[in-house]
Scaffold this active site. Structure first.
Site, mmCIF file in Angstrom:
data_model
loop_
_atom_site.group_PDB
_atom_site.id
_atom_site.type_symbol
_atom_site.label_atom_id
_atom_site.label_comp_id
_atom_site.label_asym_id
_atom_site.label_seq_id
_atom_site.Cartn_x
_atom_site.Cartn_y
_atom_site.Cartn_z
ATOM 1 N N HIS A 67 -30.386 19.753 14.953
ATOM 2 C CA HIS A 67 -30.256 18.400 14.392
ATOM 3 C C HIS A 67 -31.614 17.718 14.255
ATOM 4 C CE1 HIS A 67 -27.381 14.720 14.261
ATOM 5 N NE2 HIS A 67 -28.468 14.472 13.557
ATOM 6 N N ARG A 71 -36.862 14.591 6.255
ATOM 7 C CA ARG A 71 -37.063 13.555 5.217
ATOM 8 C C ARG A 71 -37.499 14.064 3.846
ATOM 9 N NH1 ARG A 71 -34.026 10.341 8.103
ATOM 10 N NH2 ARG A 71 -35.023 9.369 9.897
ATOM 11 N N ASN A 101 -29.415 14.149 4.789
ATOM 12 C CA ASN A 101 -29.483 12.753 4.322
ATOM 13 C C ASN A 101 -30.860 12.422 3.770
ATOM 14 O OD1 ASN A 101 -30.678 12.853 6.859
ATOM 15 N ND2 ASN A 101 -30.188 10.718 7.308
ATOM 16 N N HIS A 185 -20.783 12.713 12.033
ATOM 17 C CA HIS A 185 -21.358 11.612 12.831
ATOM 18 C C HIS A 185 -20.180 10.765 13.299
ATOM 19 C CE1 HIS A 185 -24.596 8.550 13.681
ATOM 20 N NE2 HIS A 185 -23.517 7.818 13.786
ATOM 21 N N HIS A 238 -24.696 14.646 18.797
ATOM 22 C CA HIS A 238 -25.223 13.561 19.653
ATOM 23 C C HIS A 238 -24.162 12.714 20.372
ATOM 24 C CE1 HIS A 238 -24.375 11.415 15.965
ATOM 25 N NE2 HIS A 238 -25.509 11.724 15.378
ATOM 26 N N ASP A 311 -32.055 15.231 17.305
ATOM 27 C CA ASP A 311 -31.849 14.178 16.293
ATOM 28 C C ASP A 311 -33.190 13.534 15.941
ATOM 29 O OD1 ASP A 311 -30.716 12.487 14.461
ATOM 30 O OD2 ASP A 311 -29.586 11.292 15.912
ATOM 31 N N PHE A 329 -32.452 2.798 12.426
ATOM 32 C CA PHE A 329 -31.990 3.567 13.586
ATOM 33 C C PHE A 329 -32.731 4.906 13.647
ATOM 34 C CE2 PHE A 329 -28.325 0.842 12.618
ATOM 35 C CZ PHE A 329 -27.960 0.387 13.876
ATOM 36 N N GLY A 330 -33.154 5.306 14.822
ATOM 37 C CA GLY A 330 -33.678 6.659 14.995
ATOM 38 C C GLY A 330 -34.998 6.714 15.726
#
Lengths: 430, 311
Positions: A67, A71, A101, A185, A238, A311, A329-330
């Site tokens: 995971h 990008r 994504n 998710h 996650h 992640d 987020f992240g």
């Protein structure tokens, strides 16, 4: 970190090998010739070989992360397949699965092939995960069969939960036919509402909208039930709550198509760490309470989670410098992974090192059907050399990612990567 | 420094002695406000920016007046949060202020934690004038000052806070301040508008307003924001008034001395009736005057205006 081509012959000397397949630990030298394992045994002699002293160090399979977000395409300002590969090597990872994504999302066989093509010459193995639905919109299934044939190892709409249960069921059935795991998710977005952190005493104190544990538990329950009744493969990403971990443990006893991962940050931090409004700790699903953190550690002891997954989610400093509502987020997580989980699980919670190594190596490879025969003569060398006892403060110097959104900066970690060997390359991390 | 903390960001964990010192100083500034010349030179030559990312009338005017009474130079900066979302980053706004050599920033922002965030980029004294649904420390201090004026003490007082607690920075700062000062707090409002875990802050929850009226020495009535209707948080105004409204009929029924507070702006006829708001039990306008005095005290103590004592 220095990245170089492996010499024609290299010997890793005097290290301790942990073989997570045979579950054995022994002292031996490892001879690598032309990027392949050429011998494992005591005192290998080879005149021309470059010798790397591994005294006091552990040699094991290169880590595998199911995971990560690299990008590319679309947000190359945050990370690229190339910079992400360096972050992976710095963390001891030789194999990663990249989430779809991107912009545009990886939702066609051509987009999958494009990733495979771009990753071919990079120093780690990169496996695309394809989107489950067109544009990750949760409605129409992608050409999952063709995408699998192009190299997609699993399917997920990643950050966007598949809210429609009927679509999720179809995805599981279709994925089951193709024998690939579907990853959802797991958050009920209505219950999550506009939650920015775990709902609890801390969110109340900070005045931040809370995301209740029930948002995850609900969705995990739905997905588990669908996987069980359709006898298909579900991988739960996650997991952040003790409640979801319990459900996964229970359903696993009834259906063996279920696997699950836990991140280092859900094991390392609890929501009280957000008391300073650190946007690097704004992640989805959120960092939960101490009770949840303890519940996740207990679940690891019970074998609920096959693997650790980072992640790894790079974001720009500009974005993370925004106020708490606007920051995305992240967090990044590849470089800090081993030092974090080794400290929490092995040092502080007495998990056998062998168990942790399995969660970083054979188990994730088994979920995706990757080759696990790594300590065998003739196999391509995919190894990591680690000092499991090293204590140090994590700093910018340890980060190879293009982004630096790490809440571990300034934290004490235990366990340092010294070398990562992958695809004929030697990364000298230390 | 006259206070332990350099900034006033929130009342969570704020020292009891410093809250007391602010309130004492505020009472002395209250006397200044009763003089014919309501101005002292305490902060002469110091510059304060009022940085309002969210609309505010009374808090901004109250701060501005306090600054003028202390002879500080003030600049007002208003930006709707939406323009910030579109263009200039929070950091750039902060850096610009920093470059202009400002001594203090009074900030209102829609996001919890924004003043903490500002401390990372700006070296000035920072005063939180409300950060989203988090804290509004100066409001809580003026509320406590008003209670102390009326009761001559805070310790042991029984305070009911009524309304939408979940979205209220006034409630949270009042809870922190009052608990620190030894008062007892009971929250009253619809169950879905009271945070599930709020009991961990040391308060009681009671959804029966009549029981809370019987128990309390004073009620702090929060504004019910009309925008919360229609998204399912409050079924209707009629229902809210029936269950939680401070109506004259309700207070008449109780025949009890009770002090009524409201941070404003009021929705007359919704959370509070006009007869109550304008009646003898209400200290709502005292709160407004005390707001200026409290903010003078806070600015004075944080910005170290030693030259001139308020006496």
């Amino acid at each position: 970190m220095k990245l170089e081509k492996l010499s024609a012959s290299t010997i890793l000397r005097n290290g301790t090998i942990i073989d997570p397949v045979a579950e054995k630990q022994f002292k031996a030298d490892v001879l690598i010739e032309d990027g392949r394992i050429a011998g494992i045994g005591g005192q290998i002699n080879h005149e021309d070989a470059k010798s790397i002293d591994c005294s006091g160090l552990i040699i094991t399979h290169g880590f595998c992360d199911l995971h990560v977000h690299f990008r590319e395409p679309g947000r190359e300002d945050k990370e690229t397949l190339a910079t992400g590969s360096r972050a992976a090597l710095a963390g001891g990872f030789t194999r990663v699965c990249v989430m779809p994504n991107t912009d545009p999302p990886i939702d066609t066989p051509e987009a999958v092939a494009n990733i495979i093509d771009k990753a071919r010459e990079l120093p780690v193995h990169i496996h695309p995960i394809g989107a489950v639905t067109h544009q990750q919109q949760g409605r129409q299934l992608t050409e999952m069969g063709s995408m699998r044939d192009s190299g997609s190892v699993a399917f997920s709409d990643d950050g966007l939960p598949i809210t429609n249960g009927s679509v999720m069921r179809m995805a599981l059935e279709y994925g089951g036919m193709l024998n690939v795991p579907v990853i959802n998710h797991a958050e009920d977005i209505d219950l999550r509402n506009d939650g920015l952190m775990n709902e609890g005493a801390v969110s109340t104190r900070l005045g931040l909208p809370g995301n209740p544990a029930a948002a995850e538990i609900n969705m995990v329950h739905r997905d588990l039930e669908l996987a069980r009744t359709t006898s298909t493969r579900l991988h739960v990403p996650h997991v952040s709550t003790a409640g979801a971990a319990r459900l996964i443990g229970d359903l696993k006893k009834q259906h063996d198509g279920i696997s699950a991962e836990v991140t280092p940050h859900h094991l390392f931090f609890n929501d009280e760490d957000l008391l300073g409004f650190d946007t690097n700790l704004k992640v989805a699903p959120p960092i939960r309470s101490e009770a949840d953190r303890q519940g996740l550690i207990t679940a690891i002891r019970q074998g609920v989670f096959e693997c650790i997954a980072t992640d790894h989610a790079p974001h720009t400093t500009e974005e993370k410098e925004g106020t708490f509502d606007l920051a995305p987020f992240g967090m990044i997580g590849l470089e800090s992974c081993f030092g974090a989980v080794n400290r929490i699980l092995v040092n502080e919670n007495d998990l056998p090192l062998m168990e942790l190594i399995k969660m970083l190596t054979v188990n994730p490879r088994n979920i995706m059907g990757f080759d696990n025969d790594l300590l065998t003569v003739g196999e391509a060398a995919e190894l990591v050399v680690v000092d499991t006892g090293a204590e140090y403060e994590f700093s910018r110097a340890h980060i190879q990612s293009k982004s630096v959104n790490s809440p571990y900066l300034g934290r004490q970690l235990t366990g340092k990567i010294h070398y990562t060997i992958s695809k004929g390359n030697l990364a000298v991390v230390q | 420094m006259m206070l332990k903390n350099r900034h006033l960001l929130g009342l969570e964990g704020y020292p009891r002695a410093d809250i007391a010192k602010i309130i004492d100083t505020a009472f002395r500034f209250r006397e200044v406000l009763d003089r014919p010349v309501k101005k002292v030179p305490a902060l002469q030559g110091q510059t304060i920016v009022n940085l309002f990312f969210e609309n505010s009338t009374r808090t901004r005017i109250s701060f501005e007046l306090a600054q003028k009474r202390l002879s500080a130079d003030t600049v007002n900066f208003s930006a709707s949060s939406s323009s910030l979302k579109k263009g200039e980053s929070f950091k750039d706004t902060a850096k610009n202020i920093e470059a202009m050599k400002i001594d203090a920033v009074v900030m209102r922002h829609p996001t919890p934690g924004a003043p903490w965030h500002l401390t990372r980029f700006v070296d000035a004294v920072i005063i939180n004038a409300g950060d989203g649904t988090h804290e509004h420390p100066t409001q809580a201090i003026l509320d406590m000052m008003s209670l102390q004026e009326r009761f001559k003490r805070l310790k042991g007082l029984k305070i009911g806070i009524v309304g939408d607690i979940l979205h209220s920075r006034v409630a949270l700062s009042n809870i922190y301040g009052l608990i620190t000062m030894g008062a007892e707090v009971t929250l009253c409002g619809p169950a879905n508008l009271i945070p599930l875990h709020v009991g961990e802050l040391g308060v009681q929850v009671n959804h029966n307003i009549d029981e809370v009226i019987e128990w309390a020495d004073a009620l702090n009535i929060l504004r019910i924001q009309r925008e919360r209707m229609g998204i399912g948080l409050i079924p209707s105004i009629r229902e809210y008034r029936r269950l939680f409204g401070i109506t004259s009929e309700r207070l008449d029924r109780h025949q009890k001395e009770i002090v009524i507070m409201h941070p404003g702006p009021m929705n007359r006829g919704v959370e509070i009736d006009s007869q109550i708001a304008d009646g003898d039990q209400a200290i709502i306008l005292d709160q407004v005057l005390n707001g200026v005095a409290s903010r003078m005290a806070i600015l004075y103590l944080l910005m170290g205006g030693q030259e001139t004592k308020p006496e």
